[in-house]
Design a protein around this motif. Structure first.
Motif, PDB file in Angstrom:
ATOM      1  N   ILE A 149       0.834  -1.209   0.000  1.00 49.25           N
ATOM      2  CA  ILE A 149       0.000   0.000   0.000  1.00 49.25           C
ATOM      3  C   ILE A 149       0.867   1.256   0.000  1.00 49.25           C
ATOM      4  O   ILE A 149       0.622   2.194  -0.760  1.00 49.25           O
ATOM      5  CB  ILE A 149      -0.975  -0.025   1.191  1.00 49.25           C
ATOM      6  CG1 ILE A 149      -2.062  -1.070   0.904  1.00 49.25           C
ATOM      7  CG2 ILE A 149      -1.575   1.353   1.454  1.00 49.25           C
ATOM      8  CD1 ILE A 149      -2.932  -1.410   2.073  1.00 49.25           C
ATOM      9  N   THR A 204       1.121   4.081  -3.167  1.00 50.60           N
ATOM     10  CA  THR A 204       0.890   5.507  -2.931  1.00 50.60           C
ATOM     11  C   THR A 204       2.110   6.334  -3.312  1.00 50.60           C
ATOM     12  O   THR A 204       1.984   7.402  -3.920  1.00 50.60           O
ATOM     13  CB  THR A 204       0.493   5.746  -1.467  1.00 50.60           C
ATOM     14  OG1 THR A 204      -0.651   4.932  -1.167  1.00 50.60           O
ATOM     15  CG2 THR A 204       0.143   7.205  -1.226  1.00 50.60           C
ATOM     16  N   ALA A 261      -7.159   2.760   8.593  1.00 51.63           N
ATOM     17  CA  ALA A 261      -7.236   2.458   7.158  1.00 51.63           C
ATOM     18  C   ALA A 261      -7.297   0.953   6.921  1.00 51.63           C
ATOM     19  O   ALA A 261      -8.105   0.469   6.120  1.00 51.63           O
ATOM     20  CB  ALA A 261      -6.036   3.044   6.434  1.00 51.63           C
ATOM     21  N   GLN A 262      -6.471   0.203   7.632  1.00 46.80           N
ATOM     22  CA  GLN A 262      -6.386  -1.240   7.422  1.00 46.80           C
ATOM     23  C   GLN A 262      -7.696  -1.938   7.788  1.00 46.80           C
ATOM     24  O   GLN A 262      -8.054  -2.938   7.188  1.00 46.80           O
ATOM     25  CB  GLN A 262      -5.222  -1.810   8.246  1.00 46.80           C
ATOM     26  CG  GLN A 262      -4.747  -3.169   7.813  1.00 46.80           C
ATOM     27  CD  GLN A 262      -5.567  -4.302   8.391  1.00 46.80           C
ATOM     28  OE1 GLN A 262      -6.088  -4.206   9.500  1.00 46.80           O
ATOM     29  NE2 GLN A 262      -5.685  -5.360   7.635  1.00 46.80           N
ATOM     30  N   CYS A 286     -10.762  -0.916   7.322  1.00 46.03           N
ATOM     31  CA  CYS A 286     -11.922  -0.512   6.520  1.00 46.03           C
ATOM     32  C   CYS A 286     -12.046  -1.351   5.251  1.00 46.03           C
ATOM     33  O   CYS A 286     -11.052  -1.737   4.655  1.00 46.03           O
ATOM     34  CB  CYS A 286     -11.808   0.969   6.151  1.00 46.03           C
ATOM     35  SG  CYS A 286     -11.890   2.054   7.589  1.00 46.03           S
ATOM     36  N   THR A 294     -13.990  -0.201   2.603  1.00 48.12           N
ATOM     37  CA  THR A 294     -14.100   0.721   1.472  1.00 48.12           C
ATOM     38  C   THR A 294     -13.387   2.032   1.809  1.00 48.12           C
ATOM     39  O   THR A 294     -13.165   2.344   2.990  1.00 48.12           O
ATOM     40  CB  THR A 294     -15.577   1.053   1.142  1.00 48.12           C
ATOM     41  OG1 THR A 294     -16.132   1.813   2.241  1.00 48.12           O
ATOM     42  CG2 THR A 294     -16.395  -0.215   0.894  1.00 48.12           C
ATOM     43  N   TYR A 295     -13.066   2.779   0.770  1.00 46.27           N
ATOM     44  CA  TYR A 295     -12.398   4.059   1.008  1.00 46.27           C
ATOM     45  C   TYR A 295     -13.345   5.049   1.674  1.00 46.27           C
ATOM     46  O   TYR A 295     -12.923   5.839   2.523  1.00 46.27           O
ATOM     47  CB  TYR A 295     -11.831   4.626  -0.299  1.00 46.27           C
ATOM     48  CG  TYR A 295     -10.666   5.542  -0.029  1.00 46.27           C
ATOM     49  CD1 TYR A 295      -9.417   5.030   0.276  1.00 46.27           C
ATOM     50  CD2 TYR A 295     -10.818   6.922  -0.041  1.00 46.27           C
ATOM     51  CE1 TYR A 295      -8.344   5.862   0.563  1.00 46.27           C
ATOM     52  CE2 TYR A 295      -9.756   7.763   0.233  1.00 46.27           C
ATOM     53  CZ  TYR A 295      -8.524   7.229   0.538  1.00 46.27           C
ATOM     54  OH  TYR A 295      -7.465   8.050   0.838  1.00 46.27           O
ATOM     55  N   ASP A 296     -14.618   4.999   1.316  1.00 51.52           N
ATOM     56  CA  ASP A 296     -15.600   5.873   1.973  1.00 51.52           C
ATOM     57  C   ASP A 296     -15.654   5.597   3.473  1.00 51.52           C
ATOM     58  O   ASP A 296     -15.765   6.524   4.282  1.00 51.52           O
ATOM     59  CB  ASP A 296     -16.984   5.703   1.345  1.00 51.52           C
ATOM     60  CG  ASP A 296     -17.093   6.359  -0.011  1.00 51.52           C
ATOM     61  OD1 ASP A 296     -16.272   7.251  -0.325  1.00 51.52           O
ATOM     62  OD2 ASP A 296     -18.007   5.979  -0.778  1.00 51.52           O
ATOM     63  N   GLU A 297     -15.575   4.318   3.847  1.00 54.43           N
ATOM     64  CA  GLU A 297     -15.554   3.968   5.266  1.00 54.43           C
ATOM     65  C   GLU A 297     -14.303   4.551   5.938  1.00 54.43           C
ATOM     66  O   GLU A 297     -14.372   5.077   7.048  1.00 54.43           O
ATOM     67  CB  GLU A 297     -15.591   2.448   5.424  1.00 54.43           C
ATOM     68  CG  GLU A 297     -15.598   1.981   6.870  1.00 54.43           C
ATOM     69  CD  GLU A 297     -15.529   0.459   7.014  1.00 54.43           C
ATOM     70  OE1 GLU A 297     -15.468   0.010   8.172  1.00 54.43           O
ATOM     71  OE2 GLU A 297     -15.512  -0.267   6.001  1.00 54.43           O
ATOM     72  N   PHE A 298     -13.180   4.459   5.253  1.00 52.43           N
ATOM     73  CA  PHE A 298     -11.932   5.027   5.786  1.00 52.43           C
ATOM     74  C   PHE A 298     -12.071   6.531   5.990  1.00 52.43           C
ATOM     75  O   PHE A 298     -11.700   7.061   7.041  1.00 52.43           O
ATOM     76  CB  PHE A 298     -10.766   4.701   4.857  1.00 52.43           C
ATOM     77  CG  PHE A 298      -9.471   5.395   5.200  1.00 52.43           C
ATOM     78  CD1 PHE A 298      -8.995   5.426   6.496  1.00 52.43           C
ATOM     79  CD2 PHE A 298      -8.728   6.011   4.217  1.00 52.43           C
ATOM     80  CE1 PHE A 298      -7.790   6.059   6.821  1.00 52.43           C
ATOM     81  CE2 PHE A 298      -7.524   6.640   4.520  1.00 52.43           C
ATOM     82  CZ  PHE A 298      -7.063   6.670   5.821  1.00 52.43           C
ATOM     83  N   ILE A 299     -12.608   7.229   5.014  1.00 54.44           N
ATOM     84  CA  ILE A 299     -12.794   8.680   5.130  1.00 54.44           C
ATOM     85  C   ILE A 299     -13.630   9.011   6.354  1.00 54.44           C
ATOM     86  O   ILE A 299     -13.294   9.896   7.147  1.00 54.44           O
ATOM     87  CB  ILE A 299     -13.434   9.254   3.846  1.00 54.44           C
ATOM     88  CG1 ILE A 299     -12.453   9.163   2.671  1.00 54.44           C
ATOM     89  CG2 ILE A 299     -13.903  10.691   4.061  1.00 54.44           C
ATOM     90  CD1 ILE A 299     -13.080   9.442   1.324  1.00 54.44           C
TER      91      ILE A 299
END
Length: 140
Positions: free
Chosen positions: A27, A31, A94-95, A97, A99-104
């Motif tokens: 990851i 990035t 982050a790990q 979650c 989905t990315y929306d959940e992370f946000i």
């Protein structure tokens, strides 16, 4: 990115199991590739004529640290003296979650002092990177 004057390292939580070490490094690497695309060399062709996508042009040492040291490193990266460095962090928030929306959403509800960093990638001037990470051992 000039490999002579600049450096890139990853610092991973020494307590992680092998699967999370690999996931965290992957990851962080993806990035970094987005934010420092010039670090990736051109595609290469082997003797058989097959093409292989370019990879990073210089070594990226993988270092280890405990949770507290990772947190302290991340905090130092917010200091003005280190503002020129590119820093990527990957946390337990982050790990965990799907989905990315959940992370946000979860990140917005989590204080910085509650984050557990699984890893950091730090790139930039060799002197600054070494100042932060020069005493850390390799992950073996």
């Amino acid at each position: 990115m000039d490999g002579q004057t600049e450096k890139c390292v990853m610092v991973l939580d020494e307590g992680l199991p092998p699967g999370l070490v690999a996931n965290t490094a992957g990851i962080l690497g993806i990035t970094l590739g987005k934010h420092i695309p010039e670090a990736v060399g051109p595609d290469v062709t082997d003797r058989s004529g097959r093409t292989h996508l370019g990879i990073i042009e210089f070594p990226v040492p993988i270092l280890r640290a405990d949770r507290e040291t990772l947190y302290e490193l991340r905090e130092r990266l917010y200091e003005p003296a280190f503002a020129a460095l590119t820093a990527v962090d990957f946390s337990d928030v982050a790990q965990g979650c799907k989905t990315y929306d959940e992370f946000i959403a979860k990140a917005a509800q989590t204080g910085a002092d509650s984050l557990h960093y699984l890893g950091l990638a730090i790139c930039g001037a060799k002197k600054l990177v070494n100042k932060l990470t020069g005493s850390l051992p390799l992950l073996r």
